[in-house]
Motif scaffolding. Structure first.
Motif, short mmCIF file in Angstrom:
data_model
loop_
_atom_site.label_atom_id
_atom_site.label_comp_id
_atom_site.label_asym_id
_atom_site.label_seq_id
_atom_site.Cartn_x
_atom_site.Cartn_y
_atom_site.Cartn_z
N ASP A 1 0.82 -1.21 0.00
CA ASP A 1 0.00 0.00 0.00
C ASP A 1 0.86 1.26 0.00
O ASP A 1 0.56 2.22 -0.70
CB ASP A 1 -0.94 0.01 1.21
N GLU B 1 0.96 4.15 -2.91
CA GLU B 1 0.80 5.58 -2.64
C GLU B 1 1.98 6.39 -3.19
O GLU B 1 1.80 7.46 -3.76
CB GLU B 1 0.65 5.82 -1.14
N GLN B 2 3.19 5.87 -3.00
CA GLN B 2 4.37 6.56 -3.51
C GLN B 2 4.34 6.62 -5.04
O GLN B 2 4.67 7.66 -5.63
CB GLN B 2 5.64 5.86 -3.04
#
Length: 154
Positions: free
Chosen positions: A58, A62-63
């Protein structure tokens, strides 16, 4: 076996019966409760490991989303990058054609399939380009392929 059991005195029969019950109960406890408890502990540990791994995935997603939104912080000259990557992998470019959407179409003819795979791994994995379309066909010689790729920088 029944004849042997019946030939024993009544006290021995009762003792053997009680012994069989105790051994049976011990085996039941070993197999059911202790083994299942061990399995439960192993499954709990595996679930915790997967939860940690999911959290890492996750975070990476997101990165990646943040990098894609910001454009990765760098602009890549697609034609130069593709030329350098193809030369590094020993692939002769037949056609390299940029279009108005910021994409580049690159054509290889009669190149080694292994070299093409290394090229794709390099541009997608290391450089971070995206292959939008790929058309790969046999070139007639052993291990040789013809390929047309449409590549973009984001």
């Amino acid at each position: 076996m029944l004849r042997w059991f019946e030939s024993l005195p009544r006290q021995d029969q009762i003792a053997l019966f009680i012994l069989a019950l105790v051994v049976g109960a011990w085996i039941f406890i070993q197999l059911i409760f202790i083994e299942l408890d061990g399995r439960r502990a192993r499954l709990s540990a595996a679930n915790e490991f997967l939860a940690i791994k999911l959290n890492r995935v996750d975070l990476k997603v997101e990165q990646l989303a943040a990098l894609r939104e910001s454009g990765g912080g760098r602009k890549v000259n697609l034609t130069r990058t593709l030329n350098q990557a193809s030369e590094a992998n020993g692939l002769a470019v037949k056609r390299l054609q940029p279009n108005s959407r910021g994409e580049v179409q690159i054509r290889f003819e009669g190149v080694a399939f292994d070299g093409l795979l290394k090229f794709l791994e390099q541009i997608e994995g290391a450089i971070g380009l995206v292959v939008l379309d790929a058309s790969i066909s046999s070139a007639g010689k052993r291990g040789g392929v013809n390929a047309t790729l449409r590549i973009t920088g984001s």
